[in-house]
Scaffold this motif. Structure first.
Motif, PDB file in Angstrom:
ATOM      1  N   GLU A  74      -5.411 -38.311 -29.198  1.00 35.74           N
ATOM      2  CA  GLU A  74      -4.200 -38.801 -29.858  1.00 35.74           C
ATOM      3  C   GLU A  74      -3.151 -37.710 -29.955  1.00 35.74           C
ATOM      4  O   GLU A  74      -1.944 -37.957 -29.740  1.00 35.74           O
ATOM      5  N   LEU A  75      -3.566 -36.488 -30.274  1.00 35.59           N
ATOM      6  CA  LEU A  75      -2.617 -35.374 -30.326  1.00 35.59           C
ATOM      7  C   LEU A  75      -2.069 -35.069 -28.931  1.00 35.59           C
ATOM      8  O   LEU A  75      -0.880 -34.731 -28.767  1.00 35.59           O
ATOM      9  N   ALA A  76      -2.918 -35.206 -27.901  1.00 33.86           N
ATOM     10  CA  ALA A  76      -2.449 -35.002 -26.529  1.00 33.86           C
ATOM     11  C   ALA A  76      -1.430 -36.067 -26.137  1.00 33.86           C
ATOM     12  O   ALA A  76      -0.445 -35.790 -25.443  1.00 33.86           O
ATOM     13  N   ARG A  77      -1.650 -37.303 -26.589  1.00 33.80           N
ATOM     14  CA  ARG A  77      -0.685 -38.371 -26.325  1.00 33.80           C
ATOM     15  C   ARG A  77       0.669 -38.030 -26.937  1.00 33.80           C
ATOM     16  O   ARG A  77       1.715 -38.227 -26.314  1.00 33.80           O
ATOM     17  N   MET A  78       0.663 -37.519 -28.145  1.00 31.24           N
ATOM     18  CA  MET A  78       1.912 -37.173 -28.819  1.00 31.24           C
ATOM     19  C   MET A  78       2.594 -35.980 -28.153  1.00 31.24           C
ATOM     20  O   MET A  78       3.821 -35.889 -28.118  1.00 31.24           O
ATOM     21  N   ALA A  79       1.793 -35.063 -27.611  1.00 29.58           N
ATOM     22  CA  ALA A  79       2.358 -33.858 -26.996  1.00 29.58           C
ATOM     23  C   ALA A  79       2.842 -34.099 -25.574  1.00 29.58           C
ATOM     24  O   ALA A  79       3.815 -33.473 -25.126  1.00 29.58           O
ATOM     25  N   CYS A  80       2.189 -35.010 -24.857  1.00 31.54           N
ATOM     26  CA  CYS A  80       2.435 -35.121 -23.411  1.00 31.54           C
ATOM     27  C   CYS A  80       3.204 -36.361 -22.992  1.00 31.54           C
ATOM     28  O   CYS A  80       3.769 -36.387 -21.888  1.00 31.54           O
ATOM     29  N   LEU A  81       3.206 -37.406 -23.827  1.00 30.80           N
ATOM     30  CA  LEU A  81       3.842 -38.660 -23.431  1.00 30.80           C
ATOM     31  C   LEU A  81       5.201 -38.789 -24.102  1.00 30.80           C
ATOM     32  O   LEU A  81       5.402 -38.319 -25.225  1.00 30.80           O
ATOM     33  N   PRO A  82       6.154 -39.434 -23.442  1.00 29.12           N
ATOM     34  CA  PRO A  82       7.495 -39.570 -24.040  1.00 29.12           C
ATOM     35  C   PRO A  82       7.486 -40.550 -25.211  1.00 29.12           C
ATOM     36  O   PRO A  82       6.779 -41.553 -25.189  1.00 29.12           O
ATOM     37  N   TRP A  83       8.234 -40.248 -26.244  1.00 29.46           N
ATOM     38  CA  TRP A  83       8.394 -41.162 -27.362  1.00 29.46           C
ATOM     39  C   TRP A  83       9.751 -40.932 -28.005  1.00 29.46           C
ATOM     40  O   TRP A  83      10.414 -39.927 -27.788  1.00 29.46           O
ATOM     41  N   ARG A  84      10.165 -41.926 -28.765  1.00 32.47           N
ATOM     42  CA  ARG A  84      11.467 -41.870 -29.434  1.00 32.47           C
ATOM     43  C   ARG A  84      11.304 -42.285 -30.899  1.00 32.47           C
ATOM     44  O   ARG A  84      10.589 -43.229 -31.204  1.00 32.47           O
ATOM     45  N   MET A  85      11.979 -41.550 -31.772  1.00 33.05           N
ATOM     46  CA  MET A  85      11.992 -41.890 -33.194  1.00 33.05           C
ATOM     47  C   MET A  85      13.446 -41.826 -33.650  1.00 33.05           C
ATOM     48  O   MET A  85      13.960 -40.757 -33.970  1.00 33.05           O
ATOM     49  N   GLY A  86      14.106 -42.994 -33.636  1.00 30.54           N
ATOM     50  CA  GLY A  86      15.529 -43.001 -33.953  1.00 30.54           C
ATOM     51  C   GLY A  86      16.277 -42.153 -32.941  1.00 30.54           C
ATOM     52  O   GLY A  86      16.130 -42.333 -31.727  1.00 30.54           O
ATOM     53  N   PRO A  87      17.059 -41.189 -33.413  1.00 31.47           N
ATOM     54  CA  PRO A  87      17.794 -40.324 -32.474  1.00 31.47           C
ATOM     55  C   PRO A  87      16.922 -39.227 -31.869  1.00 31.47           C
ATOM     56  O   PRO A  87      17.345 -38.535 -30.946  1.00 31.47           O
ATOM     57  N   LEU A  88      15.703 -39.066 -32.386  1.00 30.29           N
ATOM     58  CA  LEU A  88      14.822 -37.994 -31.927  1.00 30.29           C
ATOM     59  C   LEU A  88      14.042 -38.453 -30.691  1.00 30.29           C
ATOM     60  O   LEU A  88      13.356 -39.471 -30.731  1.00 30.29           O
ATOM     61  N   VAL A  89      14.171 -37.710 -29.605  1.00 27.69           N
ATOM     62  CA  VAL A  89      13.476 -38.042 -28.357  1.00 27.69           C
ATOM     63  C   VAL A  89      12.586 -36.877 -27.973  1.00 27.69           C
ATOM     64  O   VAL A  89      13.026 -35.719 -27.969  1.00 27.69           O
ATOM     65  N   LYS A  90      11.335 -37.182 -27.664  1.00 27.32           N
ATOM     66  CA  LYS A  90      10.398 -36.142 -27.239  1.00 27.32           C
ATOM     67  C   LYS A  90      10.569 -35.891 -25.747  1.00 27.32           C
ATOM     68  O   LYS A  90      10.244 -36.746 -24.926  1.00 27.32           O
TER      69      LYS A  90
END
Length: 803
Positions: A74-90
């Motif tokens: 799950e931590l690898a998913r958060m670190a390696c996969l693209p995601w968006r939280m409002g204006p915040l983009v990984k």
């Protein structure tokens, strides 16, 4: 008083926007190059790289082993996969999905955590930051493992298949979703939806492809929903805490960690929750998830990492992770659909239905291919799944087609006036061993998919070329003596990115003959291109450019759609060497210095990903899509109105003529679009007909004569037409061109009133000689309008054999 000198306005060139795809490629290439340079300084590079791999793997596994595997994933998913939280983009590199998969495999092999973790006790951001470090370490590990492959290749004897094998292996390591998932899903459901096939799967597995698709999709969706729910709860709780007069640091820490470093107990999903989301029996959900769950057995972290960079990724066919609690999770959803097809086909191989399934798979691929070609070539005469005769031996080859005795099959032939498109379709799947780049097996599979398709298409082309037609098994003779342009296409149900676009490598490996190089394309890419094409002439021009033997010398791309979109943007045109083609046409007998300079200044272009706008447009009608997304279109199309009018009129050879018009560059098209108006304004009181002529092409077979002419009001239609046709013939004869088109505009209305096409070969006659004497000299006919039409394979009409 001296004049005041004008101050030259300083120009500030606008900096081009950064191409993130090019940036990723360049950064990755430079890092790997740096690693290689450093390793090659060693006296024993292979031993040096093995030591570094061992150390890197040990360091990384030590860091993750203290946690439960599902938490690391799950931590690898958060670190390696693209995601968006409002204006915040990984922001993540394109390699992120592959890195997440590798971390998953390493976690499954090494993690022996004793607790779920604690949002209350752990330092905020500690594991979130650590996961970024794991991702960087995994990326560096992959680079070391790939560098090891380079070192081994460097120390071994090179073989023709090496480049193709390495490209295939790297595709397995880095590339996911080479086709749009919605298109793959539609194909998979059709493949396994045939009644007998669906029944066999139900008997052996207890479920079919629709069930597998729904369950794996739901698992992904529930994972995303849970992550979003955690995030919403944490952000809401943090907002509440910031309003407190006395900050509750412990509560703040729990809220923060709940979002950014979730504990193991919330990472995976119970089967009952997936079943509830689908309103499906839990037992059926568990059957699907267990069937696609990965099992690594006794494999070590080193075994899994080494296999991963060799293209042997067990997640490819079993993308589900089952935890020790009996819960489930996906690393991401990009592997699900390919896994369904490959795994279900492996199941069918052990059943009596396998042969029937293969027949159904081939028939489906052919019918979908036919539908795509009918979409881009409307109005073509279509011959599908036909049997025809070819010479069985040399004696028959010297005889007439009526004497041929060898009956062979063809998949698809489309005839549109003077153009023939020959299509062979292959539904064979690449084996798991081929994907690793094992050269003997890879050669076998590519031969079945590409080489045989090319040879079968060339066989049809040869009959058109040599006999002027085809003798069908039942319907008899098909006269094709009028064909002047032939294109061959090999369509594969299998996606072959990085291989299908590398014609030069396929020729070097002996998989394609340099004299018969078809357009090799996957079915899904063909379907996307069919949707993108607004005009059939665009598609024909792409065939010309794409199959030009010069194209691989200038352009390289991993993805067919990148090539096509570059064609839309910049033409995919390659300047021919004017010195090698200077003797083919009389009016181009002496190369101009500007032509030579333009040829020599061409640069090799690596085409990076250009599909961002296409991705948005393709997804416009899908959930979450942008309905106002703009469709990519051909940028250089000033003559599109004329091309569209030709299509509406349906004059003979409107397709090939339209492709020729669109082949000119922007300046030339703009100039040609103004010719009718210029002729109209040049009208004199005597009412004489006026014309302007342009010759395109670098040699006789590819050349084209274009004539714009007016017809005086009240002029005799037939006499005027006959005179213009004679002019076309004479001018073609003078310039050595094979095809020509005249566009006739009425003086009274300024509308296009007639189109005359002529493809008769220049044959000397007293009438033609007399007409040539009236023409401008060759020196006055030199065409200053580059670029010229390239890539057209024109056929010399042969003397038709008796049937």
């Amino acid at each position: 008083m001296a004049k005041k000198r004008k101050t030259r306005k300083q120009r500030h060139p606008q900096r081009a926007a950064r191409d993130v795809h090019v940036h990723d490629i360049v950064e990755g290439t430079l890092r790997l190059q740096s690693v290689m340079v450093d390793l090659l300084r060693s006296a024993d590079p292979l031993n040096e790289v093995d030591g570094r791999i061992k150390d890197a793997l040990s360091t990384l596994t030590n860091e993750i082993s203290g946690h439960w595997s599902e938490r690391v994933i799950e931590l690898a998913r958060m670190a390696c996969l693209p995601w968006r939280m409002g204006p915040l983009v990984k922001p993540v590199p394109q390699s992120g999905v592959a890195v997440a998969e590798l971390l998953t495999l390493l976690a499954l092999a090494t993690c022996i955590g004793e607790s779920d973790g604690s949002a209350a006790d752990e330092e905020p951001n500690s594991l979130y930051v650590a996961a970024d470090g794991w991702a960087q370490a995994a990326t560096a590990l992959v680079e070391l493992l790939i560098a090891r492959q380079f070192i081994v290749l460097r120390e071994s004897e090179p073989v023709p298949m090496s480049q193709v094998a390495f490209a295939t292996r790297m595709r397995e390591v880095w590339l996911r979703n080479s086709s749009y998932p919605d298109m793959v899903r539609k194909t998979i459901l059709a493949l396994f939806g045939q009644a007998d096939v669906a029944r066999a799967l139900q008997e052996h597995l207890g479920f079919g492809a629709p069930d597998a698709d729904r369950v794996l999709t739901a698992l992904h969706d529930v994972q995303v929903e849970r992550m979003n729910a955690r995030t919403e709860y944490s952000m809401g709780r943090l907002a509440e805490l910031t309003t407190d007069a006395v900050p509750d640091r412990a509560a703040f820490q729990i809220a923060w960690n709940t979002c950014w470093q979730p504990t193991a107990d919330v990472a995976a999903i119970a089967a009952v929750d997936v079943a509830a989301a689908l309103d499906m029996p839990v037992g059926l959900v568990e059957s699907v998830l267990d069937e696609f769950a990965i099992a690594i057995g006794e494999a070590t972290a080193h075994d899994l990492a080494e296999a991963f960079v060799e293209g042997r990724n067990p997640l490819r066919t079993h993308p589900v992770v089952k935890t020790t609690r009996g819960d489930y999770m996906l690393v991401h959803d990009a592997l699900s659909l390919p896994a369904i097809r490959e795994h279900l086909e492996s199941v069918l191989k052990s059943t009596p239905i396998w042969e029937k399934y293969q027949k159904w798979r081939g028939d489906l691929a052919e019918s979908l291919t036919q539908a795509a070609f009918e979409q881009v070539l409307p109005g073509a005469d279509v011959y599908a799944s036909f049997d025809y005769f070819v010479p069985a031996n040399e004696a028959e080859r010297e005889g007439e087609p009526a004497g041929y005795t060898k009956r062979v099959e063809g998949d698809l032939l489309l005839v549109h006036d003077d153009v023939a498109v020959i299509v062979e379709v292959k539904s064979n799947a690449m084996s798991a061993t081929s994907r690793t780049g094992t050269e003997s097996i890879l050669r076998r599979d590519l031969t079945a998919i590409i080489t045989r398709a090319a040879a079968q298409a060339a066989r049809v082309e040869e009959r058109i070329d040599q006999d002027g037609g085809i003798r069908f098994h039942k319907s008899g003779w098909l006269d094709l003596a009028h064909i002047r342009e032939v294109h061959t296409v090999a369509v594969s149900l299998e996606d072959l990115p990085g291989v299908a676009t590398a014609a030069g490598d396929l020729i070097a490996a002996g998989l394609l003959s340099p004299t018969h190089v078809p357009w090799t394309v996957s079915l899904h890419d063909l379907q996307v291109i069919a949707d993108l094409v607004d005009r059939p002439a665009e598609f024909l021009l792409y065939l010309r450019r794409r199959t030009s033997p010069l194209m691989p010398l200038k352009f390289r791309a991993t993805d067919e759609l990148d090539l096509f979109l570059y064609f839309f943007e910049a033409g995919l045109f390659v300047e021919p060497d004017p010195r090698s083609s200077s003797g083919n046409l009389p009016h181009r007998s002496t190369p101009k210095p500007s032509d030579i300079r333009r040829y020599e200044q061409q640069k090799f272009i690596i085409i990076s990903s250009r599909t961002d706008a296409l991705d948005e447009w393709h997804s416009r009608d899908l959930p979450g899509g942008n309905p106002d997304a703009t469709k990519p279109t051909m940028s250089n199309a000033a003559l599109a109105p004329l091309v569209d009018e030709l299509r509406t009129r349906k004059d003979y050879a409107w397709l090939s003529t339209g492709a020729t018009l669109l082949s000119a560059n922007a300046a030339t098209q703009d100039q040609m679009s103004r010719i009718p108006g210029q002729l109209r304004r040049a009208k004199n009181g005597a009412g004489h007909e006026r014309s302007q002529t342009i010759a395109l092409g670098a040699d006789q077979s590819e050349g084209w004569l274009l004539v714009w002419a007016t017809r005086a009001e009240g002029a005799d239609h037939e006499k005027s037409r006959s005179s213009l046709r004679l002019y076309l013939q004479a001018k073609k004869y003078q310039l050595g061109l094979h095809r020509g088109t005249a566009f006739v505009y009425g003086d009274a209305t300024s509308n296009l009133v007639d189109v005359i096409f002529d493809d008769r070969l220049p044959i000397r006659s007293p009438e033609i000689d007399a007409e040539v004497q009236k023409l401008r000299s060759i020196e006055a006919s030199r065409a200053p309008l580059p670029p010229h039409v390239k890539g057209v394979r024109a056929l010399h009409p042969k003397k038709k054999k008796k049937r």
